[in-house]
Design a protein around this motif. Structure first.
Motif, PDB file in Angstrom:
ATOM      1  N   HIS A 138       0.837  -1.210   0.000  1.00 17.79           N
ATOM      2  CA  HIS A 138       0.000   0.000   0.000  1.00 17.79           C
ATOM      3  C   HIS A 138       0.863   1.247   0.000  1.00 17.79           C
ATOM      4  CE1 HIS A 138      -0.506  -0.840   4.581  1.00 17.79           C
ATOM      5  NE2 HIS A 138       0.606  -1.276   4.097  1.00 17.79           N
ATOM      6  N   ALA A 140       3.170   4.280   0.232  1.00 16.38           N
ATOM      7  CA  ALA A 140       4.363   4.386   1.066  1.00 16.38           C
ATOM      8  C   ALA A 140       4.151   5.272   2.288  1.00 16.38           C
ATOM      9  CB  ALA A 140       5.523   4.912   0.225  1.00 16.38           C
ATOM     10  N   ASN A 141       3.228   6.240   2.183  1.00 17.21           N
ATOM     11  CA  ASN A 141       3.012   7.150   3.309  1.00 17.21           C
ATOM     12  C   ASN A 141       1.864   6.709   4.216  1.00 17.21           C
ATOM     13  OD1 ASN A 141       4.978   9.044   3.593  1.00 17.21           O
ATOM     14  ND2 ASN A 141       4.003  10.590   2.304  1.00 17.21           N
ATOM     15  N   VAL A 145       6.342   6.797  10.098  1.00 14.24           N
ATOM     16  CA  VAL A 145       7.409   6.258  10.951  1.00 14.24           C
ATOM     17  C   VAL A 145       8.125   7.461  11.537  1.00 14.24           C
ATOM     18  CG1 VAL A 145       9.503   4.865  11.010  1.00 14.24           C
ATOM     19  CG2 VAL A 145       7.704   4.298   9.385  1.00 14.24           C
TER      20      VAL A 145
ATOM     21  N   LYS B  84       5.509  10.806  -6.975  1.00 13.69           N
ATOM     22  CA  LYS B  84       4.493  10.684  -5.932  1.00 13.69           C
ATOM     23  C   LYS B  84       3.761  11.999  -5.687  1.00 13.69           C
ATOM     24  CE  LYS B  84       4.456   6.530  -3.883  1.00 13.69           C
ATOM     25  NZ  LYS B  84       3.208   5.752  -3.787  1.00 13.69           N
ATOM     26  N   TYR B  86       4.230  13.946  -3.321  1.00 17.72           N
ATOM     27  CA  TYR B  86       3.978  14.114  -1.885  1.00 17.72           C
ATOM     28  C   TYR B  86       4.212  15.568  -1.448  1.00 17.72           C
ATOM     29  CZ  TYR B  86       3.824   9.045  -0.903  1.00 17.72           C
ATOM     30  OH  TYR B  86       3.503   7.718  -0.833  1.00 17.72           O
ATOM     31  N   ASP B 125       6.454   2.369  -2.889  1.00 17.13           N
ATOM     32  CA  ASP B 125       5.573   1.595  -1.999  1.00 17.13           C
ATOM     33  C   ASP B 125       6.236   0.265  -1.633  1.00 17.13           C
ATOM     34  OD1 ASP B 125       3.806   3.633  -2.428  1.00 17.13           O
ATOM     35  OD2 ASP B 125       2.540   2.530  -3.837  1.00 17.13           O
ATOM     36  N   VAL B 128       9.348   0.670   0.710  1.00 12.73           N
ATOM     37  CA  VAL B 128       8.989   1.004   2.090  1.00 12.73           C
ATOM     38  C   VAL B 128       8.452  -0.243   2.797  1.00 12.73           C
ATOM     39  CG1 VAL B 128       7.331   2.303   3.491  1.00 12.73           C
ATOM     40  CG2 VAL B 128       8.652   3.472   1.740  1.00 12.73           C
ATOM     41  N   PRO B 133      14.903   2.140   4.885  1.00 13.81           N
ATOM     42  CA  PRO B 133      14.758   3.282   5.802  1.00 13.81           C
ATOM     43  C   PRO B 133      14.972   4.634   5.112  1.00 13.81           C
ATOM     44  CG  PRO B 133      16.887   2.218   6.138  1.00 13.81           C
ATOM     45  CD  PRO B 133      16.202   1.474   5.029  1.00 13.81           C
ATOM     46  N   PHE B 134      14.006   5.011   4.293  1.00 18.17           N
ATOM     47  CA  PHE B 134      14.093   6.311   3.625  1.00 18.17           C
ATOM     48  C   PHE B 134      14.054   7.439   4.657  1.00 18.17           C
ATOM     49  CE2 PHE B 134      12.081   4.081  -0.126  1.00 18.17           C
ATOM     50  CZ  PHE B 134      13.108   4.328  -1.016  1.00 18.17           C
ATOM     51  N   ALA B 135      14.613   8.570   4.266  1.00 18.12           N
ATOM     52  CA  ALA B 135      14.569   9.750   5.131  1.00 18.12           C
ATOM     53  C   ALA B 135      13.117  10.180   5.337  1.00 18.12           C
ATOM     54  CB  ALA B 135      15.366  10.876   4.492  1.00 18.12           C
ATOM     55  N   ARG B 136      12.822  10.644   6.555  1.00 17.00           N
ATOM     56  CA  ARG B 136      11.461  11.077   6.870  1.00 17.00           C
ATOM     57  C   ARG B 136      11.467  12.443   7.525  1.00 17.00           C
ATOM     58  NH1 ARG B 136       7.509   6.992   6.589  1.00 17.00           N
ATOM     59  NH2 ARG B 136       8.452   5.115   5.764  1.00 17.00           N
ATOM     60  N   ASP B 137      10.316  13.094   7.451  1.00 14.54           N
ATOM     61  CA  ASP B 137      10.218  14.393   8.116  1.00 14.54           C
ATOM     62  C   ASP B 137       9.704  14.188   9.543  1.00 14.54           C
ATOM     63  OD1 ASP B 137       7.490  14.009   7.952  1.00 14.54           O
ATOM     64  OD2 ASP B 137       7.283  15.213   6.124  1.00 14.54           O
ATOM     65  N   TYR B 138       9.511  15.282  10.288  1.00 13.19           N
ATOM     66  CA  TYR B 138       9.150  15.144  11.700  1.00 13.19           C
ATOM     67  C   TYR B 138       7.749  14.578  11.894  1.00 13.19           C
ATOM     68  CZ  TYR B 138      13.545  17.079  13.107  1.00 13.19           C
ATOM     69  OH  TYR B 138      14.885  17.243  13.293  1.00 13.19           O
ATOM     70  N   GLY B 140       6.761  12.054  10.317  1.00 14.41           N
ATOM     71  CA  GLY B 140       6.859  10.624  10.065  1.00 14.41           C
ATOM     72  C   GLY B 140       6.592  10.237   8.616  1.00 14.41           C
ATOM     73  N   LEU B 141       6.375  11.252   7.765  1.00 18.10           N
ATOM     74  CA  LEU B 141       6.155  10.945   6.354  1.00 18.10           C
ATOM     75  C   LEU B 141       7.468  11.035   5.579  1.00 18.10           C
ATOM     76  CD1 LEU B 141       2.767  12.785   5.738  1.00 18.10           C
ATOM     77  CD2 LEU B 141       3.191  10.440   6.505  1.00 18.10           C
ATOM     78  N   LEU B 142       7.450  10.533   4.367  1.00 17.23           N
ATOM     79  CA  LEU B 142       8.687  10.458   3.583  1.00 17.23           C
ATOM     80  C   LEU B 142       9.155  11.835   3.129  1.00 17.23           C
ATOM     81  CD1 LEU B 142       7.543   7.328   1.667  1.00 17.23           C
ATOM     82  CD2 LEU B 142       9.626   7.428   3.052  1.00 17.23           C
TER      83      LEU B 142
END
Lengths: 268, 642
Positions: A138, A140-141, A145, B84, B86, B125, B128, B133-138, B140-142
């Motif tokens: 599903h 990725a977001n 995490v 994406k 995003y 997708d 993940v 372990p992709f970088a994420r923002d605060y 918790g999203l990519l």
């Protein structure tokens, strides 16, 4: 500069090895350690002698292929540095350098400085993955995490599988390698469902491969070229303890056998 | 030979969907009767092995490394593109498609590139879900960053180790299939020939790198995912083991080699420091966001860079391309660096280097900010050169980095040899004449996870070829050819090491077929390469014997192939009388900028082998653009940095 190398020579896995003295002439400080060996080898080849067999590939510190112990220290003992990134400016004219393969029961020597590290692949095979088939994942977001968890998982995932941790350990333990993978996957929400099976299966495999026990000396983290932290061993021990307490079966049911049975059915 | 790319009909955005529904399927019970051979365990090979294993095929995977996890995809730093959107900054599948087509200077297929952009979403997708372990923002999203001058932030990354993390994801998925018995692994094994039976790819000849044993492997299809051929230049950012042998041997067996002259030079690598140099190290291009590139105005100026006053420095990119200065596209920046070094204004040992200076950025933003952004790169630079990039300018120089050319494949990623599939950098399919940053990882994974699982089944369902056996005389003959070739190499017993020939070849290729090419330089190369090859076969010395671990022999075999392949590369560059993407012919430029010739050269050049020393036959696959207009890559404005 001119150097004297004492290099481990061993014809094959079943032969007796010995240290051979080889002179390395006209080496300059800008060469990498492996380039120095390249130069030595080219001389040996042209002289009709057997060149020194050693492993390397990317030569930028990420593939984990290079593996010598230099003067007793895996990768030469410089912080965060693999053998391929070590440069000759750390040596001086007239130095004697002892070059040996990784020494560990679980890493048998294949030839000269090359050892068999396939035990690491078998440990990953035992559970170092998340069971997700291609397709159907599903968005990725869809599972956030936390940055902290993602960063810690990445710290562990940075392991390059070189085996320096094993080579430096007086017990020949692979705890840092295994802990790095267990922690990387067990920390992430995607890896949680198989957390217990994973740690038990990987630890079992590690023991079966003949790696030694951990006595918390920490020499592994000291020589790790990716500076993987000792705390991951503590995390793995905790995960392992919890998994044992839960008392689940040691091995996870083999999902493929179900699929295999299905495919036995005559559908065509 | 008529080249049929098998592009599905229908509107661009529906082609792949329609095609997937048209492809024939294999019943689960029959999948396990199909043996698939995969050579190479980088992103493309490992992802294909994992996916095909999951589907129930019998997969055999070969790699020369001691572990599949070491394949050179591991070294990719920057990131992976995906549309994406995003970041809500206007990205879309169409935009990624257009950027890729345009970045490739209109020398790739619309349908392939559109599919790549579509699949980019699934890749992220999938990765993940595997625990990359992709970088994420605060929140918790990519997190995303913009890369290589793209106008949108669509690059996903895992620190400076994106390639490593994606490869580990694919490797782990593959190892899971190894555990399940669907994939069998053959590390430390080199593929030395392709075997055809009844015109179909039916197996390979391999050499066990520990025992030297030559043996046959039979299968129902062969997938080559063996990477690129930048090491034809000897010095490149590729790993030491990267080689052209697998795809070149397939070419010698009749597979067409497409666009070999499309090679990419990366502008920000650490320069060569001496003859002993074994490889070049790339530093992320992002350094050019804050670093200023310059050389001394005076030729042969040996002063320390910090002693050269401002008015005696030439910030040549800012001077020549005032609108975008140091962020000029890869090929432009690379050629400009070469020009100033040709004027003897280069810096560092050997004079092949230019400064990348952060002093102004440090003044403006502070050392801490710069260290936050590029700390790991400064460390890497210092580890290699012993110089501190905060205190004095870094030295950089362009280096061969990626090869867009490769074996010709149709929309199904199958070569002109039925049953021979080619994935990742080894094929020519998606990047045209120039690849965009962060797109190599995307292509490798699209091919392996999401394309081959569909198209290989269709081949099995329609080809209906009988099973082959290693007792077939074709296998025996191919084995004998390999054994004889090795015997021949060992029996030369000359005076020069194979590496010395590789270095000589590399110099000829870099000087004549490198960043800039001309009829004259290419003719020089075409004359010199066969001369070097002839001397190689008369004067090479290989140590030891075949029946043991013999790295010198492994390497010599690969070099023997490079010595033949180099000629093909130069020939393709000579025949392509235009400048486009990474291929720059000095004769074809306008005001110093590349001049494409769409009327005559909007085609894929696919070469058919005719024997060593004979000119291969050129087949042309014309490129049609129905959805995009073939525009000139413009370097005039800040909004157009592709």
């Amino acid at each position: 500069m001119n150097l004297t190398l004492k290099v481990w020579r061993q014809k094959d896995a079943s032969s007796q090895g010995y240290l051979e003295t080889i002179e390395a002439k006209d080496i300059n400080q800008y060469m990498s350690f492996l380039e120095m060996l390249d130069v030595v080898n080219e001389h040996l080849i042209v002289e009709g002698k057997e060149p020194i067999s050693f492993e390397s590939d990317c030569r930028e510190g990420i593939c984990g292929a290079c593996s010598c112990a230099i003067n007793g220290k895996p990768h030469g003992g410089h912080k965060g540095t693999t053998t391929c990134q070590l440069h000759m400016r750390y040596f001086k004219d007239g130095d004697t350098i002892v070059i040996e393969p990784w020494r560990s029961r679980a890493f048998p020597v294949i030839k000269d400085l090359i050892v068999d590290r396939s035990a690491f692949d078998r440990i990953i095979q035992a559970g170092g993955y998340i069971s997700v088939n291609t397709g159907g994942a599903h968005d990725a977001n869809s599972i956030p995490v936390s940055k902290e968890i993602a960063e810690t998982a990445m710290d562990a995932a940075a392991c390059i599988g070189c085996g320096a941790c094993v080579a430096s350990c007086k017990n020949g333990s692979a705890m840092l390698f295994v802990a790095a993978k267990v922690s990387h996957l067990n920390l992430l929400p995607q890896g949680k469902p198989e957390k217990d099976y994973r740690v038990k299966n990987m630890v079992t495999q590690m023991d079966e491969e003949g790696f030694g026990n951990c006595t918390n000396i920490g020499s592994c983290a000291e020589v790790c070229p990716k500076e993987v932290d000792l705390k991951f061993i503590a995390k793995m021990n905790r995960d392992y303890g919890l998994a044992i307490l839960k008392g689940e079966s040691r091995h996870k049911p083999d999902t493929i056998s179900i699929q295999a049975e299905l495919s036995e059915l005559p559908i065509d | 030979m008529k080249l049929d790319a098998k592009i599905p009909s229908g509107p661009l955005e529906l082609k792949w969907d329609k095609h997937r529904s048209d492809l024939k399927l294999i019943a689960p019970a029959n999948k396990r009767k199909c043996d698939v051979i995969i050579v190479g365990t980088g992103l493309a090979g490992a992802s294909a092995a994992a996916s095909l294993g999951e589907l129930g095929y019998n997969v055999k995977v070969f790699c020369f490394q001691d572990s599949p996890r070491r394949a050179h995809s591991v070294a990719a730093q920057g990131g992976i593109n995906a549309a994406k959107n995003y970041q809500n900054d206007g990205d879309s599948i169409y935009r990624l498609f257009y950027d890729t087509i345009k970045g490739g200077d209109f020398r790739s297929r619309e349908a392939n590139v559109f599919r790549l952009a579509q699949l980019s979403l699934n890749i992220i997708d999938q990765c993940v879900a595997q625990g990359v372990p992709f970088a994420r923002d605060y929140g918790g999203l990519l997190d995303n960053r913009s890369f290589g001058g793209a106008q949108v932030s669509r690059t996903f990354y895992a620190r400076g180790q994106t390639g490593q993390q994606l490869l580990l994801g694919a490797y782990q998925s593959m190892m899971r299939q190894v555990a399940h018995g669907r994939v069998k692994l053959y590390p430390r094994t080199d593929m030395l020939d392709l075997v055809l039976i009844n015109g179909h790819a039916k197996g390979i000849i391999v050499r066990d790198l520990i025992t030297g044993e030559i043996s046959s492997v039979a299968g129902d299809a062969v997938i080559l995912a063996t990477g690129g051929y930048s090491n034809v230049f000897f010095l490149s950012t590729n790993a030491k083991g990267c080689n052209v042998s697998a795809i070149y041997r397939a070419y010698k067996k009749g597979a067409l080699f497409a666009n070999p002259c499309f090679t990419q030079i990366h502008p920000t690598c650490i320069p060569v420091s001496g003859d002993y140099q074994s490889k070049l190290t790339l530093m992320s291009e992002s350094l050019r966001n804050d670093g200023r590139i310059w050389v001394p105005k005076k030729p042969g100026d040996t002063r320390h860079p910090n002693d050269i006053p401002e008015d005696e420095r030439d910030y040549f990119l800012e001077r020549k391309y005032p609108s975008y200065g140091n962020l000029a596209p890869r090929d432009i920046a690379s050629r400009a660096a070469k020009e100033v070094c040709d004027e003897e204004r280069g810096v560092g040992p050997g004079g092949r280097g230019v400064y990348l200076d952060f002093s102004e950025a440090i003044k403006r933003l502070g050392k801490r900010k710069i260290s936050e952004r590029y700390g790991n790169l400064f460390e890497m630079y210092e580890r290699i050169t012993g110089e501190n990039g905060y205190e004095q300018p870094m030295r950089i120089y362009p280096a061969p980095h990626y090869t867009m050319g490769g074996l010709w494949v149709d929309y199904n990623l199958m070569s002109n040899i039925p049953g021979l599939f080619v994935l990742g950098e080894a094929n020519f399919s998606d990047h045209g004449a120039n690849r965009l940053g962060a797109s190599a990882l995307m292509q490798g994974l699209a091919d392996g996870y999401f394309i081959i699982p569909y198209t290989i089944g269709h081949y099995f369902a329609t080809a209906k070829e009988p099973k082959s056996s290693v007792n077939n005389p074709e296998f025996k003959k191919a084995e004998k050819d390999v054994v004889n070739m090795i015997k021949k190499l060992l029996s030369v017993k000359g005076k020069r090491s194979a590496v010395s020939f590789h270095k000589e070849l590399g110099r000829v290729m870099w000087d004549n077929v490198g960043m800039t090419r001309s009829r004259q330089s290419l003719e020089t190369a075409l004359k010199r390469v066969p001369e070097i090859r002839d001397e190689f076969w008369q004067n090479v010395i290989v140590s030891g014997v075949n029946e043991t671990l013999n790295q010198d022999l492994e390497n010599t075999i690969r070099i023997a192939d490079f010595l033949e392949f180099a000629e093909l590369l130069a020939l393709d560059a000579l025949e392509r009388e235009e400048s486009c993407g990474g291929h720059f012919r000095v004769e074809y430029q306008e005001n110093g900028e590349a001049k494409r010739n769409d009327e005559q050269f909007a085609y894929v050049a696919a070469w058919e082998y005719q024997g060593i020393g004979n000119k291969p036959i050129l087949h042309k696959e014309p490129l049609y653009y129905e959805y995009v207009q073939m525009a000139t890559r413009s370097y005039k404005s800040m909004t157009d940095l592709l």
